[in-house]
Design a protein around this motif. Structure first.
Motif, PDB file in Angstrom:
ATOM      1  N   THR A 188     -13.399  -5.229   3.649  1.00 26.22           N
ATOM      2  CA  THR A 188     -13.350  -5.054   2.206  1.00 26.22           C
ATOM      3  C   THR A 188     -14.769  -5.195   1.649  1.00 26.22           C
ATOM      4  O   THR A 188     -15.713  -5.523   2.387  1.00 26.22           O
ATOM      5  N   ASP A 189     -14.926  -4.981   0.361  1.00 19.67           N
ATOM      6  CA  ASP A 189     -16.244  -5.130  -0.267  1.00 19.67           C
ATOM      7  C   ASP A 189     -16.757  -6.571  -0.145  1.00 19.67           C
ATOM      8  O   ASP A 189     -17.970  -6.800  -0.143  1.00 19.67           O
ATOM      9  N   GLN A 190     -15.830  -7.536  -0.040  1.00 21.58           N
ATOM     10  CA  GLN A 190     -16.231  -8.937   0.033  1.00 21.58           C
ATOM     11  C   GLN A 190     -16.675  -9.360   1.436  1.00 21.58           C
ATOM     12  O   GLN A 190     -17.222 -10.445   1.621  1.00 21.58           O
ATOM     13  N   SER A 191     -16.421  -8.511   2.435  1.00 22.77           N
ATOM     14  CA  SER A 191     -16.766  -8.853   3.818  1.00 22.77           C
ATOM     15  C   SER A 191     -18.277  -8.972   4.016  1.00 22.77           C
ATOM     16  O   SER A 191     -18.753  -9.764   4.838  1.00 22.77           O
ATOM     17  N   ARG A 192     -19.037  -8.172   3.281  1.00 17.32           N
ATOM     18  CA  ARG A 192     -20.483  -8.100   3.483  1.00 17.32           C
ATOM     19  C   ARG A 192     -21.153  -9.473   3.335  1.00 17.32           C
ATOM     20  O   ARG A 192     -22.036  -9.839   4.118  1.00 17.32           O
ATOM     21  N   ALA A 193     -20.742 -10.239   2.330  1.00 18.04           N
ATOM     22  CA  ALA A 193     -21.378 -11.533   2.083  1.00 18.04           C
ATOM     23  C   ALA A 193     -21.218 -12.475   3.268  1.00 18.04           C
ATOM     24  O   ALA A 193     -22.131 -13.236   3.608  1.00 18.04           O
ATOM     25  N   VAL A 194     -20.076 -12.431   3.932  1.00 12.78           N
ATOM     26  CA  VAL A 194     -19.855 -13.278   5.105  1.00 12.78           C
ATOM     27  C   VAL A 194     -20.663 -12.760   6.285  1.00 12.78           C
ATOM     28  O   VAL A 194     -21.307 -13.539   7.008  1.00 12.78           O
ATOM     29  N   LEU A 195     -20.667 -11.453   6.488  1.00  9.55           N
ATOM     30  CA  LEU A 195     -21.421 -10.872   7.604  1.00  9.55           C
ATOM     31  C   LEU A 195     -22.910 -11.161   7.491  1.00  9.55           C
ATOM     32  O   LEU A 195     -23.583 -11.407   8.492  1.00  9.55           O
ATOM     33  N   LYS A 196     -23.437 -11.177   6.272  1.00  9.26           N
ATOM     34  CA  LYS A 196     -24.870 -11.402   6.059  1.00  9.26           C
ATOM     35  C   LYS A 196     -25.209 -12.888   5.952  1.00  9.26           C
ATOM     36  O   LYS A 196     -26.375 -13.251   5.731  1.00  9.26           O
ATOM     37  N   GLY A 197     -24.212 -13.757   6.109  1.00  8.02           N
ATOM     38  CA  GLY A 197     -24.461 -15.193   6.052  1.00  8.02           C
ATOM     39  C   GLY A 197     -24.671 -15.724   4.659  1.00  8.02           C
ATOM     40  O   GLY A 197     -25.183 -16.836   4.475  1.00  8.02           O
ATOM     41  N   GLU A 198     -24.270 -14.971   3.647  1.00 11.59           N
ATOM     42  CA  GLU A 198     -24.450 -15.399   2.261  1.00 11.59           C
ATOM     43  C   GLU A 198     -23.269 -16.241   1.753  1.00 11.59           C
ATOM     44  O   GLU A 198     -23.327 -16.789   0.662  1.00 11.59           O
ATOM     45  N   LEU A 228     -10.401  -9.071   4.607  1.00 14.18           N
ATOM     46  CA  LEU A 228      -9.855  -7.968   5.388  1.00 14.18           C
ATOM     47  C   LEU A 228      -8.724  -7.331   4.596  1.00 14.18           C
ATOM     48  O   LEU A 228      -8.120  -7.973   3.730  1.00 14.18           O
ATOM     49  N   MET A 229      -8.443  -6.091   4.907  1.00 15.66           N
ATOM     50  CA  MET A 229      -7.317  -5.402   4.296  1.00 15.66           C
ATOM     51  C   MET A 229      -6.587  -4.601   5.364  1.00 15.66           C
ATOM     52  O   MET A 229      -7.145  -4.305   6.429  1.00 15.66           O
ATOM     53  N   VAL A 230      -5.317  -4.321   5.108  1.00 15.67           N
ATOM     54  CA  VAL A 230      -4.545  -3.470   6.003  1.00 15.67           C
ATOM     55  C   VAL A 230      -4.839  -2.031   5.629  1.00 15.67           C
ATOM     56  O   VAL A 230      -4.636  -1.618   4.478  1.00 15.67           O
ATOM     57  N   ASP A 231      -5.357  -1.271   6.585  1.00 14.51           N
ATOM     58  CA  ASP A 231      -5.759   0.108   6.325  1.00 14.51           C
ATOM     59  C   ASP A 231      -4.541   0.968   5.990  1.00 14.51           C
ATOM     60  O   ASP A 231      -3.571   1.004   6.744  1.00 14.51           O
ATOM     61  N   GLN A 232      -4.592   1.667   4.859  1.00 14.65           N
ATOM     62  CA  GLN A 232      -3.465   2.493   4.426  1.00 14.65           C
ATOM     63  C   GLN A 232      -3.254   3.691   5.343  1.00 14.65           C
ATOM     64  O   GLN A 232      -2.164   4.237   5.408  1.00 14.65           O
ATOM     65  N   GLU A 233      -4.296   4.105   6.039  1.00 12.94           N
ATOM     66  CA  GLU A 233      -4.182   5.304   6.872  1.00 12.94           C
ATOM     67  C   GLU A 233      -3.742   4.995   8.299  1.00 12.94           C
ATOM     68  O   GLU A 233      -3.456   5.902   9.070  1.00 12.94           O
ATOM     69  N   GLY A 234      -3.740   3.740   8.666  1.00 12.69           N
ATOM     70  CA  GLY A 234      -3.356   3.383  10.024  1.00 12.69           C
ATOM     71  C   GLY A 234      -2.210   2.396  10.012  1.00 12.69           C
ATOM     72  O   GLY A 234      -2.071   1.587   9.096  1.00 12.69           O
ATOM     73  N   TYR A 235      -1.356   2.421  11.036  1.00 16.85           N
ATOM     74  CA  TYR A 235      -0.175   1.567  11.077  1.00 16.85           C
ATOM     75  C   TYR A 235      -0.579   0.154  11.467  1.00 16.85           C
ATOM     76  O   TYR A 235      -0.733  -0.176  12.643  1.00 16.85           O
ATOM     77  N   GLY A 236      -0.774  -0.695  10.471  1.00 16.35           N
ATOM     78  CA  GLY A 236      -1.098  -2.083  10.730  1.00 16.35           C
ATOM     79  C   GLY A 236      -2.507  -2.330  11.201  1.00 16.35           C
ATOM     80  O   GLY A 236      -2.817  -3.421  11.684  1.00 16.35           O
ATOM     81  N   ASP A 250       0.823  -1.208   0.000  1.00 18.60           N
ATOM     82  CA  ASP A 250       0.000   0.000   0.000  1.00 18.60           C
ATOM     83  C   ASP A 250       0.857   1.258   0.000  1.00 18.60           C
ATOM     84  O   ASP A 250       0.463   2.288  -0.556  1.00 18.60           O
ATOM     85  N   GLU A 251       2.030   1.183   0.625  1.00 10.92           N
ATOM     86  CA  GLU A 251       2.910   2.351   0.713  1.00 10.92           C
ATOM     87  C   GLU A 251       3.885   2.427  -0.453  1.00 10.92           C
ATOM     88  O   GLU A 251       4.709   3.340  -0.518  1.00 10.92           O
ATOM     89  N   SER A 252       3.803   1.465  -1.379  1.00  8.90           N
ATOM     90  CA  SER A 252       4.716   1.445  -2.520  1.00  8.90           C
ATOM     91  C   SER A 252       4.560   2.704  -3.366  1.00  8.90           C
ATOM     92  O   SER A 252       3.470   3.272  -3.503  1.00  8.90           O
TER      93      SER A 252
END
Length: 637
Positions: free
Chosen positions: A517-527, A504-512, A371-373
């Protein structure tokens, strides 16, 4: 200094065209060189087709795994065709060993690089112009100088061999900018065949190599990437130094091996730790002076049982055949890099181990580095996809070798020689656990605008009243304590796998810190149901089951008990010869040749000449001495 060989090879007429017709004389010439110079009765795999293609004047792009005999694919044609074979290699530190090995075979070989003074360089140049060389090794930066180009223009060239050709790929793991200039070889010498060789390349990298080296018309030879003698073993990183020490003591006591680290500091610290534990370990990284690097590399190549602790700056082109293990204590950045580095083990075909320990912090750190590249979005996406593939290899519950070969576009059945095949991991439905973790991250961000790293998230889920939890009032969250059914180690495994699945993704604005992510929603909703790999505590405790045997057993693994003492006697004889010549032991003879001698116990030069690896020059140089060694052993026993 030039060494002159004594083997005479009848060369075929120089082919100035691009005719691909291979006549009987060409075939017999190649076979004669193989037997007389190198001491082998037949080619392996695609070697013969490659050799005949290049002898006939054709260009070739060769992908062949480490230890499969790539060097013969250009050395034999260079000895059959008229002129001098020019070998372009980035490995200045290894050129002397390569020349020494050829000299032992009676081949007239030399090198030109920055380690020589002007007198030595001039002697090599004069030998080249006089036609007194068979092979000349040149570093790419040296070759591209006008002085070197003018020198080559005055001589007769048999071929150009571009070794480690993946160095031309800007997407690859070993990019060398000077390789980009090598396309000019075709422009200056359009009738001199070129052969580009590498042990590592995906289809994308192979296409890039062909384009950048102007090998669009070259014939491609792609061998299987499988190295069946290497046992792949990937473990969860816990106390990594202790895990490494256990590997070395229990499975590879006294063995030569390589330990790869991502940072120079970790190289130094790990080498010091191993030395303190009584293991002969040497550091290697770009922060050390050239003299120290050269000295350490020389010891690794020439002495038995040395462990080299290094960054990836070390190892490309290493010819040492008896490296019994390659260990990574940090996760590699790509599958290509991992394959290239692990391929330095077991070049002699006997059992070897590729061992990797990685943890959640490795994933977080590498995501953040991407991300910092400073590269553009396309560059970062490419790095991200390479890391995803590496994560997939680490987290797979299926055969490691299958997954590895799939990356290079090849398929195979389960190998039976990786940790997952030998001790199949357990898969479990991690959907609920994933929902708990994702919900915690979501609530912290949605309700409080806060993001945290792995440790704090796990503390919340496990209901730990840490000072940080109390300070931020996180004990009042509805998710506090809902994950007490899993240990901290298990939660870290869940987090790693969520990152591997791009949930999950490592947030570019926070240290670690971690974000959805956009794909998280399907798991959270049980899909979406999520099967995860269960990390068993047995990985550390029983790692010996997924390793290989110590060096003494590995080197003798294919020998009956009665032949082992004479094999060791021959090894001792070889060690003395190597010391007197100032070369690594494998330059004199490989273990494979000594094992064959130990089994056959030849009693004449004629019988000895039929052993693989015993060519005319070595028979002349060492034949009587070997027979005397055998006779002395038999008289004593």
């Amino acid at each position: 200094m030039i060494f002159y060989g004594c083997v005479h090879v009848e060369r075929i007429p120089y082919n100035t065209g691009m005719t691909m017709t291979i006549d009987a004389k060409t075939q017999s010439g190649a076979s004669r060189v193989l037997a007389t110079v190198f001491g082998y009765e037949s080619f392996r795999g695609d070697q013969q087709a490659i050799v005949e293609h290049v002898i006939g004047g054709g260009d070739a792009l060769v992908l062949m795994p480490t230890g499969a005999g790539k060097s013969l694919c250009y050395q034999v044609p260079a000895l059959v065709r008229s002129g001098v074979g020019i070998v372009i290699s980035p490995l200045i530190a290894l050129m002397q060993d390569q020349v020494d090995a050829l000299t032992e075979l009676g081949v007239r070989a030399a090198f030109l690089n920055s380690t020589q003074d002007w007198q030595d360089s001039r002697e090599v140049e004069q030998a080249f112009l006089a036609g007194e060389l068979d092979l000349l090794y040149v570093a790419p930066e040296r070759l591209l100088t006008e002085r070197c180009l003018q020198l080559l223009a005055r001589g007769k060239l048999a071929l150009f061999a571009i070794d480690e050709a993946h160095c031309v790929s800007q997407w690859g793991h070993d990019f060398r900018p000077e390789y980009l200039g090598l396309s000019m070889l075709h422009e200056r010498w359009p009738n001199v065949p070129r052969i580009a060789l590498t042990a590592t390349a995906t289809d994308v990298t192979r296409t890039e190599i062909a384009e950048r080296l102007a090998l669009g018309e070259a014939r491609h030879f792609v061998a299987s990437f499988d190295r069946p003698n290497i046992r792949y073993h990937i473990v969860e990183k816990q106390e990594v130094r202790k895990q490494l020490l256990q590997l070395l003591r229990q499975e590879h006591a006294g063995d030569a091996g390589i330990v790869y680290c991502l940072s120079r500091n970790k190289v130094d610290e790990t080498a010091e730790f191993l030395c303190a534990q009584g293991i002969e370990a040497l550091p290697y990284h770009a922060g050390l002076g050239p003299a120290v690097r050269a000295k350490n590399q020389s010891r690794f190549l020439r002495e038995d049982g040395i462990v080299m602790v290094a960054t990836i700056a070390f190892g490309m082109g290493i010819d040492k055949p008896d490296v019994r293990f390659v260990a990574h204590i940090d996760m590699p950045k790509s599958v290509e890099g991992y394959y290239q580095e692990t391929g330095r083990a077991g070049r002699d075909g006997t059992p070897a181990t590729a061992w990797l320990a990685y943890g959640l912090q490795d994933v977080v750190q590498q995501r953040r580095m991407i991300d910092e590249s400073s590269g553009d979005d396309s560059f970062r996406r490419r790095l991200g996809s390479q890391l995803d593939a590496m994560l997939g290899l680490c987290e797979t519950i299926s055969c490691r070798r299958q997954r590895l070969l799939q990356y290079f576009g090849q398929t195979m059945s389960a190998c039976g020689n990786c940790d997952n095949c030998l001790v199949p991991p357990e898969a479990w439905d991690g959907t609920v656990a994933a929902q708990k973790m994702l919900s915690t991250i979501y609530r912290l961000w949605k309700e409080r605008g806060q993001r945290y790293g792995a440790g704090h998230l796990i503390d919340i889920l496990r209901g730990k009243q840490t000072p940080r939890v109390l300070e931020h009032g996180h004990g009042s969250l509805t998710v506090f304590g809902i994950g007490q059914d899993l240990s901290e180690q298990a939660w870290r495994s869940v987090l790693r796998q969520l990152l591997a699945h791009s949930l999950l993704m490592v947030d570019q604005e926070g240290y670690g810190t971690l974000a959805l992510t956009d794909q998280s929603r399907a798991v959270l909703k049980g899909e979406r149901t999520l099967l995860l790999r269960r990390e068993a505590e047995r990985v550390t405790e029983r790692s010996g089951r997924a390793g290989t045997t110590p060096r003494s057993k590995a080197s003798q693994s294919d020998l009956p008990l009665a032949a082992q003492p004479i094999f060791e006697a021959l090894r001792s004889w070889r060690a003395g010869i190597a010391r007197s010549h100032g070369v690594p032991a494998y330059v004199i003879f490989h273990d494979a040749s000594l094992r064959e001698i130990a089994l056959a116990r030849p009693d004449s030069l004629e019988a000895l000449s039929h052993v693989n690896g015993v060519g005319a020059k070595k028979l002349e140089s060492y034949g009587e001495s070997i027979l005397a060694c055998i006779a002395e052993f038999e008289n004593a026993n």
